[in-house]
Scaffold this motif. Sequence first.
Motif, mmCIF file in Angstrom:
data_model
loop_
_atom_site.group_PDB
_atom_site.id
_atom_site.type_symbol
_atom_site.label_atom_id
_atom_site.label_comp_id
_atom_site.label_asym_id
_atom_site.label_seq_id
_atom_site.Cartn_x
_atom_site.Cartn_y
_atom_site.Cartn_z
ATOM 1 N N GLY A 261 15.062 42.126 56.056
ATOM 2 C CA GLY A 261 15.136 43.070 54.953
ATOM 3 C C GLY A 261 15.846 42.569 53.720
ATOM 4 O O GLY A 261 15.986 43.319 52.745
ATOM 5 N N LEU A 262 16.272 41.308 53.704
ATOM 6 C CA LEU A 262 16.973 40.738 52.557
ATOM 7 C C LEU A 262 16.138 39.600 51.967
ATOM 8 O O LEU A 262 15.557 38.799 52.712
ATOM 9 C CB LEU A 262 18.348 40.220 52.974
ATOM 10 N N PRO A 263 16.060 39.478 50.639
ATOM 11 C CA PRO A 263 15.147 38.519 50.010
ATOM 12 C C PRO A 263 15.564 37.072 50.250
ATOM 13 O O PRO A 263 16.749 36.760 50.411
ATOM 14 C CB PRO A 263 15.222 38.876 48.526
ATOM 15 N N ILE A 264 14.582 36.204 50.254
ATOM 16 C CA ILE A 264 14.805 34.765 50.321
ATOM 17 C C ILE A 264 14.419 34.189 48.960
ATOM 18 O O ILE A 264 13.479 34.661 48.308
ATOM 19 C CB ILE A 264 13.980 34.128 51.462
ATOM 20 N N THR A 265 15.162 33.191 48.513
ATOM 21 C CA THR A 265 14.967 32.645 47.170
ATOM 22 C C THR A 265 13.592 31.987 47.042
ATOM 23 O O THR A 265 13.159 31.244 47.919
ATOM 24 C CB THR A 265 16.058 31.617 46.858
#
Length: 681
Positions: A125-129
């Motif tokens: 649920g957390l973005p990856i660069t």
Amino acid sequence: MYPTELPASPVRPLDRHPAARLAVTLACAGACALAGAQQPPAPGAAPTLAPVVVTGTRSEKPLDETPIRTEVVDGAEIQRTHARTLKQALEDVPGLQLSEVHGKSGYEVSLQGLTSDQVLVLIDGLPITASTGSTVDLSQYLLTEVDHVEVVKGAASAQYGSSAMGGVINVITRPIAPGFSGEAVLDLGSHDGQNPSGRSLDPASRHARVRLDGGNVNWRYRLSGDVLHDAGFAIDPSAWARQGDAVRRGQLGARLEWLPAASTRLWLDASRYQENDSQRFNYFAPPNDVPQSKDEAITRNRLGWGGRWRGDGGLSAEVKGVSERYASDSDTYSNAFLQQSRQAAQRTDHVTAQVDLPAWRNQLWQFGLDLHRESLAQSADGSTELSGGRVRRASNELFAQNDILWSDTWELLLGLRGQHDSDFGAHFAPKASLRAKLWDGPDWKGALRASFGRGYRVPNLKERYFLFDHSALGYMVIGNPNLKPESSTSLQLGAQLSLRERLNLDVNLFDNRVSDLIQVDEANATSVNGITHFTYQNIARARTRGLEALATWRAHAGLRLRAGYTFTQTRNLDTGTELTRRPRQSLRLGLDWQPSPADTLSLRARYQSSELVDTASGGRSPAWTTLDLMFNHQLDRATTAFVGVNNLFNRQRNFGDPTDFGPLAGRFVYAGIRHEFGKTP
């Protein structure tokens, strides 16, 4: 970029006829199916529970009850197919298109005809660069810690904000259980006659990973490591140019969890990814080919944290965040002399919090917020390539959702997201999904789903500030700080029908309309001192629509077949032309046959129709078909030996044809062994 003067690959009879290759694929699958059908049925197995998914609603729901259509690549599929990277794990998702990142060795993804810039990739649920400042390279995430992957297609902006116009891919890491457990995998592979050494039996690819989980009721830990080294490949190993880059990838991770009570979990997660990539190619400077090379070193340091509390009656609260640093240093050489040195540094900080309220009058309310900060700096030979040097963006977003359970038959999901961007002000995106359970008998079950969503994408920092000076080749690409955000409307309508656990049918119609589509505006290019200047513009309205169909049949306990078909029609609404690099048809076939309790044979076939490459010339990339073969043999309860052949028929693009975007790599043969700790042999 590969030179057009390279010798073309020899054309094999099946290469000229994609339909013939597909017929061979179907024949193989049918033969195995008939063989499997002769096996006596196994004793009745206990019914399996539907997997729990979270991506569509940001809350836990059984897969067959979520109002948002979600496709899952589970851990068993990852093990069966021996996937090493996220790109490989996603190859058999119907309708999902993977293509090379321009100028790099990695892969990006598009969904339902929408580009990789419009697809959001998440880890828990957390973005990856995004590896290029715009798109995520799926090859840069190794699978040591992955439990399963969830894919939601179409606009999901009411849940996830900017960059989710085309959909969301959410990688879910495996939970840590008390006690000691883990896994170790080792495998070697060969690109056959295209190994750089020229010797087919050389192990051109080496891969190893290990994961150790442990702990007790209150404390849990995980340590993991994954290393993947590939020497690359070349259609002529004696020549300078390589069509496949030499890549060394490594990923280390550590996770610590504290459970002070049954209702509370706190966690800290750290990982480091490192990559060294080497490209070798020729540049034609009449009358000679000039040897060129590019070496790139990449690091990604990621620190995540979070906590979740579950109260009585369905009340829960969660807060989590990630801070990620991504750096890339690349050097380009001509005849072994340094021509250019480029450095890029990206930073992403993201915090999300949400509260789920107890059920109230058949309603499940959810409220949350996202805080996002990102920055980008890039220079070449000491001079910045971004207007203004380091550039930044920030956004604050609020979202609300109400899951209305009208009855056992009807469920309505309403969502609204408000976003305030540092450069583009406020924007609101609504979403509505409806699910109707029309059949729920002892044998047949069926449901209808419909959803509407508004998508929204803020121009990325490169599109607004990039200055790509390629004057030596006669052109420059210049960012446009006056770009407007893209917006979209997504409609999805589908039905699902299942017969116990033997047969499952899923059909989905989709229609996506995009306004203010951002592209490099070639029509309005200008010439300055003989150098052509291109710039990004909001130049198009586009529409993508089509059909997705998936059928899964468990013929008996030891035989499972799967077929997925996607038809996509795309249109630039301003010019009436087809959008480039969007194949109209794709087909995914899968077969898993267990002839004995210790053995599993798997086939994965992929067909993709031709795709438009150049609107002006009408050039098209030809259709292609590939077949992968995998075999797993359990030596004991904890140890499995495996072998496989990817691209069995060796279907490979013609590197002398600049419009051919077929499979990059040819046949790849490998063997390995996997051992699971914590299991009794």
